[in-house]
Write an enzyme that holds these catalytic residues in place. Structure first.
Site, short mmCIF file in Angstrom:
data_model
loop_
_atom_site.label_atom_id
_atom_site.label_comp_id
_atom_site.label_asym_id
_atom_site.label_seq_id
_atom_site.Cartn_x
_atom_site.Cartn_y
_atom_site.Cartn_z
N ASP A 17 10.91 17.66 -7.16
CA ASP A 17 10.37 17.13 -8.41
C ASP A 17 11.30 17.44 -9.57
O ASP A 17 11.04 18.33 -10.38
CB ASP A 17 8.97 17.70 -8.66
CG ASP A 17 7.97 17.19 -7.64
OD1 ASP A 17 8.10 16.02 -7.20
OD2 ASP A 17 7.06 17.95 -7.26
N LYS A 39 10.81 15.64 -0.19
CA LYS A 39 9.97 14.57 -0.74
C LYS A 39 10.56 14.10 -2.06
O LYS A 39 10.90 14.90 -2.93
CB LYS A 39 8.55 15.09 -0.98
CG LYS A 39 7.59 14.06 -1.58
CD LYS A 39 6.16 14.55 -1.56
CE LYS A 39 5.75 15.32 -2.78
NZ LYS A 39 5.67 14.51 -4.01
N LYS A 68 3.32 6.06 -3.24
CA LYS A 68 1.89 5.70 -3.23
C LYS A 68 1.67 4.23 -3.59
O LYS A 68 1.03 3.90 -4.59
CB LYS A 68 1.10 6.59 -4.19
CG LYS A 68 1.21 8.08 -3.89
CD LYS A 68 0.32 8.90 -4.81
CE LYS A 68 0.41 10.39 -4.56
NZ LYS A 68 1.69 11.00 -4.97
N TYR A 69 2.19 3.35 -2.74
CA TYR A 69 2.08 1.91 -3.04
C TYR A 69 0.61 1.46 -3.05
O TYR A 69 -0.19 1.87 -2.20
CB TYR A 69 2.84 1.10 -1.99
CG TYR A 69 4.32 1.37 -1.93
CD1 TYR A 69 5.12 1.34 -3.08
CD2 TYR A 69 4.94 1.66 -0.72
CE1 TYR A 69 6.48 1.59 -3.01
CE2 TYR A 69 6.31 1.90 -0.64
CZ TYR A 69 7.06 1.87 -1.79
OH TYR A 69 8.41 2.10 -1.73
N ASP A 71 -0.99 -2.38 -4.03
CA ASP A 71 -0.79 -3.72 -4.59
C ASP A 71 -1.31 -4.71 -3.55
O ASP A 71 -1.93 -4.31 -2.56
CB ASP A 71 0.72 -3.92 -4.88
CG ASP A 71 0.97 -4.86 -6.06
OD1 ASP A 71 0.34 -5.94 -6.09
OD2 ASP A 71 1.80 -4.53 -6.92
N ILE A 72 -1.06 -5.99 -3.76
CA ILE A 72 -1.52 -6.96 -2.76
C ILE A 72 -0.73 -6.75 -1.47
O ILE A 72 0.39 -6.22 -1.49
CB ILE A 72 -1.41 -8.41 -3.27
CG1 ILE A 72 0.04 -8.76 -3.62
CG2 ILE A 72 -2.32 -8.65 -4.47
CD1 ILE A 72 0.26 -10.24 -3.92
N ARG A 217 7.46 23.92 -6.31
CA ARG A 217 8.01 25.00 -7.13
C ARG A 217 8.23 26.34 -6.45
O ARG A 217 9.20 27.02 -6.79
CB ARG A 217 7.16 25.14 -8.41
CG ARG A 217 7.39 23.95 -9.34
CD ARG A 217 6.26 23.76 -10.32
NE ARG A 217 5.03 23.33 -9.66
CZ ARG A 217 3.89 23.11 -10.29
NH1 ARG A 217 3.81 23.28 -11.59
NH2 ARG A 217 2.83 22.71 -9.63
#
Ligand code: C5P
Length: 242
Positions: A17, A39, A68-69, A71-72, A217
């Site tokens: 991150d 990640k 984290k998709y 959508d259609i 972290r």
């Protein structure tokens, strides 16, 4: 299953991150792809793009692309195909996108030329309280929604879920052992919780049925990230051998 049988590496996934690719790659350079996966999330990907994923894959890391998709179906399928083409190991979608969206995602990764990435789903964001779920029209408790959506994800061809380690045992028992549980909210004993609440140690999380542990972290902010990672991996080995 505490370890992925296809590879000897540990269940630890280090969350990179960082806002800049240079920082993420510098940290990755202090880790070892034989010991952990990594990640890449929304901030890093939005700033650094596919190049940072390709660089990590090129260095031998198995990469969880955590975008984290939602959508259609056609759009999510295209995004999953693009992720697979980058050579990622794991990709995720929101289960709230529904059965057809998840099935389309599964079909898209199935045809991947570089090996099929694992496909996991987010059920209910752990940041959502029961009152907030009601506000967006989801009846019932967070736990009830998590179980229902995990079942739907499994039935739609998804390989597993991202979940709290405290939900992992219930999901394993209700949805099936083979359905993977990927759990953030893990803290080695005696380390700072940061903004995480109700954390478990790696050994406890594995005990509760986690297959993979997402840890940020405690490794990335450590003075010696490799030593912190080694200590974590040691804790998971203790669990596996015990
Ligand atoms: O630094 P820390 O170990 O708290 O990082 C946890 C990682 O897991 C972060 O990338 C965070 O976005 C992610 N995550 C989480 N809780 C969730 C889902 C994802 O902490 N419910």
């Amino acid at each position: 299953m505490a370890f992925d049988v296809r590879t000897p590496i540990s269940p630890v996934i280090v969350a990179l991150d960082f806002p800049e690719a240079a920082d993420a790659l510098a940290l990755a350079g202090r880790l070892d792809p034989a010991l952990c996966r990594v990640k890449v999330g929304k901030e890093l990907f939005t700033r650094a793009g596919p190049a940072v994923v390709e660089a990590l894959v090129g260095r031998g890391f198995q990469v969880f692309l955590d975008l984290k998709y939602h959508d259609i179906p056609n759009t999510v399928a295209g995004a999953c195909r693009a992720a697979a083409d980058l050579g990622v190991w794991m990709v995720n979608v929101h289960a709230l996108g529904g059965r057809r969206m998840m099935a389309a995602a599964r079909e898209a990764v199935e045809g991947a030329s570089r090996g099929r990435p694992l496909l996991v789903a987010v059920t209910v964001l752990t940041s959502m309280a029961d009152e907030e779920l009601a506000e967006v029209g989801l009846a019932g408790s967070a736990a009830e929604n998590v179980l229902r959506l995990a079942g739907l994800a499994r039935d739609s061809g998804v390989d597993g879920v991202v979940c709290s380690p405290r939900e992992a045992a219930l999901i394993r028992d209700r949805v099936g052992e083979a359905f993977l549980r990927v759990t953030p909210g893990v803290r080695p004993a005696g380390t700072a919780q940061g903004d995480q609440r109700r954390t478990l140690t790696p050994a406890q999380a594995l005990e509760q049925g986690a297959d993979f542990l997402v840890v940020g972290r405690p490794v990335t902010a450590a003075e010696d990230p490799l030593a912190a990672l080694l200590a974590l991996v040691e804790e998971t080995r203790g669990h596996r051998d015990g």
